[in-house]
Design a protein around this motif. Structure first.
Motif, PDB file in Angstrom:
ATOM      1  N   UNK A  76      -6.765  42.850  23.320  1.00 40.86           N
ATOM      2  CA  UNK A  76      -7.823  42.202  22.534  1.00 40.86           C
ATOM      3  C   UNK A  76      -7.255  41.634  21.219  1.00 40.86           C
ATOM      4  N   UNK A  77      -6.312  42.376  20.607  1.00 36.63           N
ATOM      5  CA  UNK A  77      -5.690  41.899  19.366  1.00 36.63           C
ATOM      6  C   UNK A  77      -4.889  40.619  19.619  1.00 36.63           C
ATOM      7  N   UNK A  78      -4.202  40.572  20.770  1.00 37.00           N
ATOM      8  CA  UNK A  78      -3.447  39.360  21.108  1.00 37.00           C
ATOM      9  C   UNK A  78      -4.385  38.162  21.239  1.00 37.00           C
ATOM     10  N   UNK A  79      -5.510  38.377  21.907  1.00 40.55           N
ATOM     11  CA  UNK A  79      -6.488  37.291  22.077  1.00 40.55           C
ATOM     12  C   UNK A  79      -7.065  36.882  20.722  1.00 40.55           C
ATOM     13  N   UNK A  80      -7.359  37.868  19.877  1.00 38.11           N
ATOM     14  CA  UNK A  80      -7.909  37.579  18.554  1.00 38.11           C
ATOM     15  C   UNK A  80      -6.934  36.734  17.736  1.00 38.11           C
ATOM     16  N   UNK A  81      -5.657  37.143  17.722  1.00 34.27           N
ATOM     17  CA  UNK A  81      -4.667  36.386  16.944  1.00 34.27           C
ATOM     18  C   UNK A  81      -4.528  34.962  17.471  1.00 34.27           C
ATOM     19  N   UNK A  82      -4.589  34.806  18.802  1.00 36.46           N
ATOM     20  CA  UNK A  82      -4.494  33.468  19.391  1.00 36.46           C
ATOM     21  C   UNK A  82      -5.681  32.608  18.953  1.00 36.46           C
ATOM     22  N   UNK A  83      -6.873  33.219  18.919  1.00 36.89           N
ATOM     23  CA  UNK A  83      -8.063  32.458  18.520  1.00 36.89           C
ATOM     24  C   UNK A  83      -8.055  32.146  17.022  1.00 36.89           C
ATOM     25  N   UNK A  84      -7.548  33.071  16.203  1.00 38.33           N
ATOM     26  CA  UNK A  84      -7.424  32.812  14.762  1.00 38.33           C
ATOM     27  C   UNK A  84      -6.404  31.702  14.508  1.00 38.33           C
ATOM     28  N   UNK A  85      -5.315  31.720  15.274  1.00 43.09           N
ATOM     29  CA  UNK A  85      -4.296  30.664  15.158  1.00 43.09           C
ATOM     30  C   UNK A  85      -4.927  29.308  15.494  1.00 43.09           C
ATOM     31  N   UNK A  86      -5.679  29.276  16.580  1.00 44.76           N
ATOM     32  CA  UNK A  86      -6.301  28.023  17.010  1.00 44.76           C
ATOM     33  C   UNK A  86      -7.289  27.516  15.962  1.00 44.76           C
ATOM     34  N   UNK A 133       0.847  -1.198   0.000  1.00 45.59           N
ATOM     35  CA  UNK A 133       0.000   0.000   0.000  1.00 45.59           C
ATOM     36  C   UNK A 133       0.877   1.241   0.000  1.00 45.59           C
ATOM     37  N   UNK A 134       0.419   2.236  -0.726  1.00 45.80           N
ATOM     38  CA  UNK A 134       1.095   3.535  -0.788  1.00 45.80           C
ATOM     39  C   UNK A 134       0.121   4.569  -0.244  1.00 45.80           C
ATOM     40  N   UNK A 135       0.619   5.439   0.625  1.00 44.29           N
ATOM     41  CA  UNK A 135      -0.239   6.509   1.113  1.00 44.29           C
ATOM     42  C   UNK A 135       0.519   7.817   1.088  1.00 44.29           C
ATOM     43  N   UNK A 136      -0.137   8.872   0.598  1.00 43.04           N
ATOM     44  CA  UNK A 136       0.507  10.172   0.407  1.00 43.04           C
ATOM     45  C   UNK A 136      -0.236  11.246   1.191  1.00 43.04           C
ATOM     46  N   UNK A 137       0.522  11.967   2.012  1.00 42.32           N
ATOM     47  CA  UNK A 137      -0.008  13.106   2.774  1.00 42.32           C
ATOM     48  C   UNK A 137       0.608  14.404   2.225  1.00 42.32           C
ATOM     49  N   UNK A 138      -0.099  15.518   2.356  1.00 39.87           N
ATOM     50  CA  UNK A 138       0.563  16.797   2.091  1.00 39.87           C
ATOM     51  C   UNK A 138       1.395  17.189   3.303  1.00 39.87           C
ATOM     52  N   UNK A 139       2.530  17.813   3.066  1.00 42.61           N
ATOM     53  CA  UNK A 139       3.325  18.358   4.177  1.00 42.61           C
ATOM     54  C   UNK A 139       2.743  19.726   4.506  1.00 42.61           C
ATOM     55  N   UNK A 140       2.219  19.863   5.714  1.00 37.41           N
ATOM     56  CA  UNK A 140       1.603  21.133   6.115  1.00 37.41           C
ATOM     57  C   UNK A 140       2.595  21.964   6.896  1.00 37.41           C
ATOM     58  N   UNK A 141       2.538  23.260   6.668  1.00 40.71           N
ATOM     59  CA  UNK A 141       3.448  24.194   7.333  1.00 40.71           C
ATOM     60  C   UNK A 141       2.976  24.411   8.761  1.00 40.71           C
ATOM     61  N   UNK A 142       3.777  23.993   9.728  1.00 41.75           N
ATOM     62  CA  UNK A 142       3.408  24.184  11.135  1.00 41.75           C
ATOM     63  C   UNK A 142       3.462  25.646  11.560  1.00 41.75           C
ATOM     64  N   UNK A 143       4.220  26.428  10.787  1.00 43.19           N
ATOM     65  CA  UNK A 143       4.314  27.857  11.109  1.00 43.19           C
ATOM     66  C   UNK A 143       3.092  28.565  10.523  1.00 43.19           C
ATOM     67  N   UNK A 144       2.068  28.719  11.320  1.00 45.04           N
ATOM     68  CA  UNK A 144       0.846  29.356  10.841  1.00 45.04           C
ATOM     69  C   UNK A 144       0.985  30.865  11.028  1.00 45.04           C
ATOM     70  N   UNK A 145       1.052  31.568   9.915  1.00 47.85           N
ATOM     71  CA  UNK A 145       1.189  33.030   9.987  1.00 47.85           C
ATOM     72  C   UNK A 145      -0.204  33.643  10.062  1.00 47.85           C
ATOM     73  N   UNK A 146      -0.419  34.449  11.071  1.00 49.56           N
ATOM     74  CA  UNK A 146      -1.721  35.097  11.234  1.00 49.56           C
ATOM     75  C   UNK A 146      -1.578  36.572  10.871  1.00 49.56           C
TER      76      UNK A 146
END
Length: 295
Positions: free
Chosen positions: A215-225, A147-160
């Protein structure tokens, strides 16, 4: 490309009128090159998935059958490495489990290159080999699976990146428990992120500016999540597709005996040159599946 086709047609007409062999050849070369560009353009239009441009992570696992299947898994590994080289891509082995006597039990490696995942995603599935067993003295025909299985490599560095035009910022008077006024100025801040509907507010600081920063810090954290959750869900969707990979549902068969042929069962494509395919010449299958829309 339309304009180039028109120009080549005019050139060909002139060549025929003047019986000019050199100009005829020039027109033929232009048309041949245009055909190549149209083919590539057709492929590019199919590589429009969210992760198609990403690098790929490819895993090969030997099926049941011990040494036979493990040898077949190693043959597939070699085939994909040759394909990677032919594309000018890079590979890096991240896990390797050797077979008991020969071959490999499993291997996982990354493929780095533009649209690596877009091309390779159609290779996920069961690959079947039919041949005379080199590990059996009686010379019987044997069928092996891997069996062959292929995943995309996702960038862990999520830029918000938060665009000001996507925000609605409201200010209001902060109030404490029981509704008493903490201050008499509108220092509390509520930020609404319009594309996602996420709302955050802060009223703990006396300064409106500091409340907005918090509030911006909280917003960015929630967008990241939220973005992280989307990535995880996407990988889970891809992983859940493995349930369809059963030993009876092979995508491709490689027959070395009693005749030689590689057949892709999804698009009904047969290729007679098995050695070339096992040397990495698999573009005809990859492109065929992509252009059929069955990737």
């Amino acid at each position: 490309m339309e304009k180039d086709l028109e120009d080549a047609g005019i050139l060909l007409e002139l060549a025929v009128e003047e019986a000019d062999a050199d100009t005829t050849q020039e027109a033929a070369d232009q048309i041949h090159e245009l055909g190549r560009r149209i083919h590539q353009f057709s492929l590019n239009t199919m590589l429009d998935g969210d992760d198609d441009a990403n690098n790929a992570i490819l895993s090969i696992n030997a099926g049941a059958g011990g040494t036979e299947a493990q040898d077949w898994a190693e043959m597939l590994f070699r085939m994909y490495l040759r394909w990677v080289e032919s594309k000018g891509f890079k590979s890096n082995v991240i896990d390797f489990q050797p077979g008991d006597e020969a071959g490999i039990k499993s291997v996982t490696f990354t493929v780095t290159g533009q649209f690596a995942y877009g091309y390779l995603k159609s290779e996920s599935g069961v690959h079947r080999l039919v041949r005379i067993s080199p590990f059996n003295a009686s010379g019987k025909r044997h069928t092996s699976f891997a069996s062959v299985f292929v995943y995309p490599e996702l960038d862990n560095e999520i830029a918000i990146d938060v665009d000001d035009k996507d925000l609605r910022i409201d200010v209001f008077r902060a109030s404490g428990a029981g509704g008493q006024h903490v201050n008499k100025t509108s220092s509390a801040v509520r930020i609404t992120h319009l594309p996602t509907g996420i709302v955050v507010q802060c009223q703990q600081e006396k300064s409106q500016h500091r409340n907005k920063d918090m509030a911006m810090k909280v917003l960015k954290a929630r967008l990241y999540e939220a973005e992280k959750r989307k990535q995880d869900e996407r990988l889970q969707e891809i992983h859940d597709g493995k349930d369809d990979i059963a030993w009876g549902s092979q995508i491709r068969s490689y027959v070395l005996h009693p005749y030689q042929m590689v057949k892709d069962h999804r698009i009904g494509l047969d290729v007679g040159n098995v050695n070339s395919v096992l040397d990495g010449d698999i573009d005809v299958f990859i492109e065929g599946v992509l252009l059929s829309g069955k990737a």
